[in-house]
Motif scaffolding. Structure first.
Motif, PDB file in Angstrom:
ATOM      1  N   ALA A  14     -47.195  80.825 101.156  1.00  0.00           N
ATOM      2  CA  ALA A  14     -48.625  80.510 101.226  1.00  0.00           C
ATOM      3  C   ALA A  14     -49.419  81.692 101.763  1.00  0.00           C
ATOM      4  O   ALA A  14     -48.896  82.546 102.493  1.00  0.00           O
ATOM      5  CB  ALA A  14     -48.871  79.292 102.102  1.00  0.00           C
ATOM      6  N   ARG A  61     -52.394  75.079 103.871  1.00  0.00           N
ATOM      7  CA  ARG A  61     -51.892  75.572 102.591  1.00  0.00           C
ATOM      8  C   ARG A  61     -52.224  74.589 101.457  1.00  0.00           C
ATOM      9  O   ARG A  61     -52.120  73.381 101.586  1.00  0.00           O
ATOM     10  CB  ARG A  61     -50.388  75.829 102.634  1.00  0.00           C
ATOM     11  CG  ARG A  61     -49.522  74.634 102.950  1.00  0.00           C
ATOM     12  CD  ARG A  61     -48.046  74.913 102.683  1.00  0.00           C
ATOM     13  NE  ARG A  61     -47.533  76.032 103.447  1.00  0.00           N
ATOM     14  CZ  ARG A  61     -46.504  76.785 103.073  1.00  0.00           C
ATOM     15  NH1 ARG A  61     -45.850  76.515 101.954  1.00  0.00           N
ATOM     16  NH2 ARG A  61     -46.083  77.780 103.829  1.00  0.00           N
ATOM     17  N   GLY A  62     -52.686  75.170 100.354  1.00  0.00           N
ATOM     18  CA  GLY A  62     -53.031  74.364  99.201  1.00  0.00           C
ATOM     19  C   GLY A  62     -54.396  73.722  99.256  1.00  0.00           C
ATOM     20  O   GLY A  62     -54.747  72.934  98.378  1.00  0.00           O
ATOM     21  N   ARG A  65     -59.660  77.579 100.856  1.00  0.00           N
ATOM     22  CA  ARG A  65     -59.447  79.008 100.606  1.00  0.00           C
ATOM     23  C   ARG A  65     -57.992  79.425 100.715  1.00  0.00           C
ATOM     24  O   ARG A  65     -57.661  80.571 100.396  1.00  0.00           O
ATOM     25  CB  ARG A  65     -60.276  79.822 101.620  1.00  0.00           C
ATOM     26  CG  ARG A  65     -61.770  79.535 101.596  1.00  0.00           C
ATOM     27  CD  ARG A  65     -62.434  80.000 102.883  1.00  0.00           C
ATOM     28  NE  ARG A  65     -61.915  79.234 104.031  1.00  0.00           N
ATOM     29  CZ  ARG A  65     -62.137  79.567 105.308  1.00  0.00           C
ATOM     30  NH1 ARG A  65     -62.863  80.638 105.593  1.00  0.00           N
ATOM     31  NH2 ARG A  65     -61.628  78.830 106.271  1.00  0.00           N
ATOM     32  N   SER A  66     -57.139  78.533 101.203  1.00  0.00           N
ATOM     33  CA  SER A  66     -55.721  78.867 101.338  1.00  0.00           C
ATOM     34  C   SER A  66     -54.983  78.521 100.053  1.00  0.00           C
ATOM     35  O   SER A  66     -55.363  77.601  99.328  1.00  0.00           O
ATOM     36  CB  SER A  66     -55.097  78.141 102.530  1.00  0.00           C
ATOM     37  OG  SER A  66     -55.666  78.598 103.755  1.00  0.00           O
ATOM     38  N   GLU A  67     -53.906  79.227  99.815  1.00  0.00           N
ATOM     39  CA  GLU A  67     -53.210  79.107  98.538  1.00  0.00           C
ATOM     40  C   GLU A  67     -51.714  78.934  98.775  1.00  0.00           C
ATOM     41  O   GLU A  67     -51.194  79.274  99.832  1.00  0.00           O
ATOM     42  CB  GLU A  67     -53.442  80.369  97.701  1.00  0.00           C
ATOM     43  CG  GLU A  67     -54.920  80.705  97.476  1.00  0.00           C
ATOM     44  CD  GLU A  67     -55.128  82.156  97.103  1.00  0.00           C
ATOM     45  OE1 GLU A  67     -54.128  82.899  97.015  1.00  0.00           O
ATOM     46  OE2 GLU A  67     -56.289  82.555  96.906  1.00  0.00           O
ATOM     47  N   THR A  68     -51.055  78.401  97.768  1.00  0.00           N
ATOM     48  CA  THR A  68     -49.596  78.338  97.786  1.00  0.00           C
ATOM     49  C   THR A  68     -49.064  79.159  96.619  1.00  0.00           C
ATOM     50  O   THR A  68     -49.721  79.285  95.576  1.00  0.00           O
ATOM     51  CB  THR A  68     -49.083  76.894  97.665  1.00  0.00           C
ATOM     52  OG1 THR A  68     -49.678  76.272  96.521  1.00  0.00           O
ATOM     53  CG2 THR A  68     -49.439  76.092  98.904  1.00  0.00           C
TER      54      THR A  68
END
Length: 291
Positions: A14, A61-62, A65-68
């Protein structure tokens, strides 16, 4: 309120983004405000009432603005979030933090303290929906699984309608809850059409892992020498599942439950169109943190 500085943090699977608002007071200990799957924007009202503290918020996460990473599992476990929180606190390099954790964020914070208590000075866990702890745990977990199954079968609107019905249900969950009538999505202003997506952060990615998580009460008790844990619930939501789960957890830990103003989202001041009692809520939180 001081404008936040946004930072980026790479963790396993992440990329997280978190915000730091420097405080004007003398207390050097950061106050971390976390939810799940709610992102940092949900804490705008609460953060504005702690300008004397350095306040940290983040997008799990997910979410937001946060991504996985593309190759990570769709469903996310509280242990995954706990690892992210540990990395975030390490990145702050400010020693143990105080944590106010709401809903799924409270579940993730409990997982963090059970594994890494040295990172947290005080944890206020507000209404963690650990459904298996209530006396009707089997029925509650079956209802949570039904919400997820409804989403997988019929889409977001239908799944959210069931989620709203479950979270607002008063008292024990009946064994036949899955078969009880639920208002159609339109009743809640939700779309009836299925958009075909199944990656919703709440219904698709966190629902089952969050509600089925069983806190390690022995580890949490053992952490008492390092971390002060306060389990809290809203005065208006005491008969709802998340608040009942909080009471059951407090009982297992052998600690009194702290009653906060308003309801499950009592800290909200209009975020997502929801209103609690943010001024009164912040005063109660400050009292607990100073206690």
């Amino acid at each position: 309120m001081t404008e936040p500085t946004t930072r980026t943090l790479e963790t396993t699977g992440a990329t997280l983004r978190y915000d730091v608002r420097p405080g004007t007071g003398a207390d050097p200990r950061p106050l971390l405000l976390i939810g799940s799957p709610m992102d940092a924007t949900g804490f705008t009202s609460l953060a504005s009432r702690f300008t004397d503290r350095t306040v940290v918020t983040y997008d799990p996460r997910g979410v937001g603005r946060s991504e996985t990473a593309a190759d990570t599992p769709l469903e996310i476990r509280p242990e995954d979030h706990a690892d992210d929180l540990a990395r975030l606190i390490e990145d702050l390099a400010a020693g143990p933090v105080d944590v106010f954790a709401s809903s799924g964020g409270a579940v993730n914070a409990l997982a963090l303290v059970a594994r890494r208590p040295e990172f947290v000075h005080t944890l206020v866990a507000h209404e963690p929906p650990v459904a298996g702890l209530v006396p009707d745990g089997a029925e509650a977990l079956a209802a949570c699984a039904d919400v997820h199954a409804t989403y997988q079968r019929d889409g977001w609107g239908a799944g959210m309608a069931k989620f709203i019905a479950l979270t607002g249900h008063q008292g024990p969950v009946p064994a036949d809850w899955a078969g009880l009538p639920v208002p159609p999505p339109e009743t809640f202003g939700l779309p009836a059409e299925d958009d075909g997506r199944r990656d919703d952060p709440l219904l698709g990615r966190n629902m089952r892992g969050c509600t089925s998580y069983v806190p390690d009460t022995e580890a949490l008790k053992a952490a008492a020498g390092t971390t002060r844990i306060v389990v809290a619930a809203g005065e208006e939501s005491r008969q709802e599942l998340a608040a009942r789960a909080a009471a059951a957890l407090a009982d297992r830990l052998g600690t009194p439950i702290a009653v906060f103003p308003s309801h499950h989202g009592g800290f909200l001041g209009g975020e997502f169109g929801q209103h609690g009692a943010p001024e009164e809520f912040a005063k109660a939180l400050r009292t607990v943190l100073e206690g």
